[in-house]
Design an enzyme around this catalytic site. Structure first.
Site, PDB file in Angstrom:
ATOM      1  N   ARG A 102       9.320  -1.991  -4.149  1.00 24.74           N
ATOM      2  CA  ARG A 102       8.075  -2.721  -4.435  1.00 24.74           C
ATOM      3  C   ARG A 102       8.309  -3.488  -5.725  1.00 24.74           C
ATOM      4  NH1 ARG A 102       1.836  -0.820  -4.353  1.00 24.74           N
ATOM      5  NH2 ARG A 102       2.284  -1.168  -2.158  1.00 24.74           N
ATOM      6  N   HIS A 129       3.612  -8.094   2.443  1.00 21.57           N
ATOM      7  CA  HIS A 129       3.440  -6.631   2.473  1.00 21.57           C
ATOM      8  C   HIS A 129       3.588  -6.191   3.942  1.00 21.57           C
ATOM      9  CE1 HIS A 129       2.489  -2.700   1.293  1.00 21.57           C
ATOM     10  NE2 HIS A 129       1.243  -2.814   0.905  1.00 21.57           N
ATOM     11  N   GLN A 132       2.314  -2.667   5.325  1.00 22.82           N
ATOM     12  CA  GLN A 132       0.863  -2.583   5.457  1.00 22.82           C
ATOM     13  C   GLN A 132       0.408  -3.255   6.748  1.00 22.82           C
ATOM     14  OE1 GLN A 132      -1.677  -1.173   3.249  1.00 22.82           O
ATOM     15  NE2 GLN A 132      -2.738  -1.501   5.180  1.00 22.82           N
ATOM     16  N   ASP A 219      -9.066  -8.186   0.918  1.00 22.07           N
ATOM     17  CA  ASP A 219      -8.184  -7.559  -0.077  1.00 22.07           C
ATOM     18  C   ASP A 219      -8.716  -7.952  -1.459  1.00 22.07           C
ATOM     19  OD1 ASP A 219      -6.005  -6.388  -1.374  1.00 22.07           O
ATOM     20  OD2 ASP A 219      -4.650  -8.076  -1.005  1.00 22.07           O
ATOM     21  N   CYS A 259      -6.785  -3.106   3.020  1.00 22.81           N
ATOM     22  CA  CYS A 259      -5.514  -2.417   2.756  1.00 22.81           C
ATOM     23  C   CYS A 259      -5.647  -1.375   1.648  1.00 22.81           C
ATOM     24  CB  CYS A 259      -4.434  -3.433   2.422  1.00 22.81           C
ATOM     25  SG  CYS A 259      -4.860  -4.498   1.032  1.00 22.81           S
ATOM     26  N   ARG A 287      -0.330   4.097   7.755  1.00 18.50           N
ATOM     27  CA  ARG A 287       0.830   3.727   6.950  1.00 18.50           C
ATOM     28  C   ARG A 287       1.965   4.729   7.183  1.00 18.50           C
ATOM     29  NH1 ARG A 287       0.281   0.659   2.347  1.00 18.50           N
ATOM     30  NH2 ARG A 287       2.557   0.742   2.387  1.00 18.50           N
TER      31      ARG A 287
HETATM   32  N1  NVA Z   1      -2.725  -7.906  -2.748  1.00 20.28           N
HETATM   33  C1  NVA Z   1      -2.668  -6.594  -3.343  1.00 20.28           C
HETATM   34  C2  NVA Z   1      -2.301  -5.598  -2.290  1.00 20.28           C
HETATM   35  C3  NVA Z   1      -2.281  -4.176  -2.778  1.00 20.28           C
HETATM   36  C4  NVA Z   1      -1.872  -3.219  -1.711  1.00 20.28           C
HETATM   37  C5  NVA Z   1      -1.662  -6.588  -4.475  1.00 20.28           C
HETATM   38  O1  NVA Z   1      -0.593  -7.184  -4.328  1.00 20.28           O
HETATM   39  O2  NVA Z   1      -1.955  -6.008  -5.526  1.00 20.28           O
HETATM   40  N1   CP Z   2      -2.174  -0.636   0.408  1.00 13.36           N
HETATM   41  C1   CP Z   2      -1.214  -0.242  -0.438  1.00 13.36           C
HETATM   42  O1   CP Z   2      -0.067  -0.671  -0.362  1.00 13.36           O
HETATM   43  O2   CP Z   2      -1.613   0.671  -1.346  1.00 13.36           O
HETATM   44  P1   CP Z   2      -0.807   1.159  -2.633  1.00 13.36           P
HETATM   45  O3   CP Z   2      -0.764  -0.014  -3.592  1.00 13.36           O
HETATM   46  O4   CP Z   2      -1.604   2.298  -3.163  1.00 13.36           O
HETATM   47  O5   CP Z   2       0.566   1.557  -2.218  1.00 13.36           O
END
Ligand code: NVA
Ligand code: CP
Length: 306
Positions: A102, A129, A132, A219, A259, A287
């Site tokens: 990540r 992502h 997800q 989101d 999400c 997930r």
């Molecule tokens: N768009 C959000 C998704 C979190 C799962 C982010 O990147 O923070």
């Molecule tokens: N939706 C998601 O990826 O959650 P986290 O940021 O908690 O991993």
């Protein structure tokens, strides 16, 4: 499938294969039939951003499959002190069987995959992502029985979620409409790819996007990395919210997905969130099933076909 770097790379058949295996693994888990498909395998999980779901579902999923997951915070790795990703890739490939990462730039994940000799999974970048959205497609199929022909509506920031949802929806024969404020549209590459498709609509009009939708999705207004823009975004995204009025324009049996993490009274009202909590938390559960399927398929050479 060698890696899972972005949904844009996958074809309909690959997506269906992942979803089918995810359904099977969910069934096996529910009926205490868990099999150790990845006995002795090791997954490294590099995190340059926070996580609840991704971290825990990968770690718990790997445990259930008989393998082991290592949490590797970039603050503690030499990456945090400037060791290049291409060196990290070659080192970790000698210890592990798979890497989940990540991070911020999609290019980092692509570079990791280029230099690694083991599969790499994108656990979220600023661009996509994919894990997800595979869980999301699994959830939609569970509730609606199919994907092709359904209409999904995404309201909010044209971010990593929007990019991946557009790719996932169009590749599986869904229609997708995205409502976002001017200047916050999905990534150019995705817009250019999706634009010629009659199943795609990008508008500033929330109600036009939500009309007759089978699935409503939103989101956060400010993703990880955009913390400094919270104030300006709170202003820009006013009205880009899933609320009672918006759900009324969708189909009466529409499901609402998020999400997570969710910001109540920003992108979604508390009322709608709680009315649809069952779907949203089933989506969060999925997930683990979707990622177990991804890991089994990526590491299957070592375990034979399943
Ligand atoms: N768009 C959000 C998704 C979190 C799962 C982010 O990147 O923070
Ligand atoms: N939706 C998601 O990826 O959650 P986290 O940021 O908690 O991993």
């Amino acid at each position: 499938m060698k890696h899972l770097l972005k949904l844009m790379d996958l074809g309909k058949e690959e997506i269906t294969k992942i979803l089918n295996l995810a359904d099977q693994l969910k069934y096996e888990r529910k009926n205490n039939l868990n099999k150790k498909y990845l006995e002795g395998k090791k997954l490294g999980m590099i995190f340059e951003k926070s996580s609840t779901r991704t971290r825990v579902s990968f770690e718990a999923g790997m445990y259930e499959l008989g393998g082991h997951a290592l949490f590797l915070s970039s603050n503690d790795l030499q990456i945090g002190r400037g060791e290049p990703i291409q060196d990290t890739a070659r080192v970790l490939s000698r210890y592990l069987d798979c890497i989940m990462i990540r991070t911020f730039a999609q290019e980092e994940v692509e570079k990791l995959a280029k230099y690694a000799t083991i599969p790499v999974i994108n656990g979220l970048t600023d661009f996509e992502h994919p894990c997800q959205v595979l869980a999301d497609l699994m959830t939609i199929r569970e509730y609606k029985g199919t994907l092709a022909g359904l209409k999904m509506c995404y309201i909010g920031d044209g971010n990593n979620m929007a990019n991946s949802l557009i790719a996932g929806a169009l590749k599986t024969g869904m229609r997708i409409s995205v409502a976002c404020p001017e200047g916050y549209e999905p990534h150019n590459t995705v817009m250019q790819w999706a634009a010629p498709n009659p199943d795609f609509l990008c508008t500033t009009d929330v109600f036009e996007a939500a009309k007759d939708a089978d699935v409503l999705y939103t989101d956060v207004w400010a993703s990880m990395g955009h913390e400094k823009e919270v104030q300006i975004r709170t202003e820009a995204f006013k009205g880009y919210q899933i609320n009672r009025k918006v759900t009324a324009s969708a189909k009466p049996d529409a499901i609402v997905l998020h999400c997570l993490p969710a910001h109540r009274e920003q992108e979604i009202t508390e009322e709608v969130f709680e009315q649809h909590a069952k779907e949203i938390f089933e989506q969060a559960e999925n997930r683990i099933h979707a990622q177990k399927a991804i890991m089994v398929l990526l590491m299957k050479d070592a375990i034979g076909s399943c």
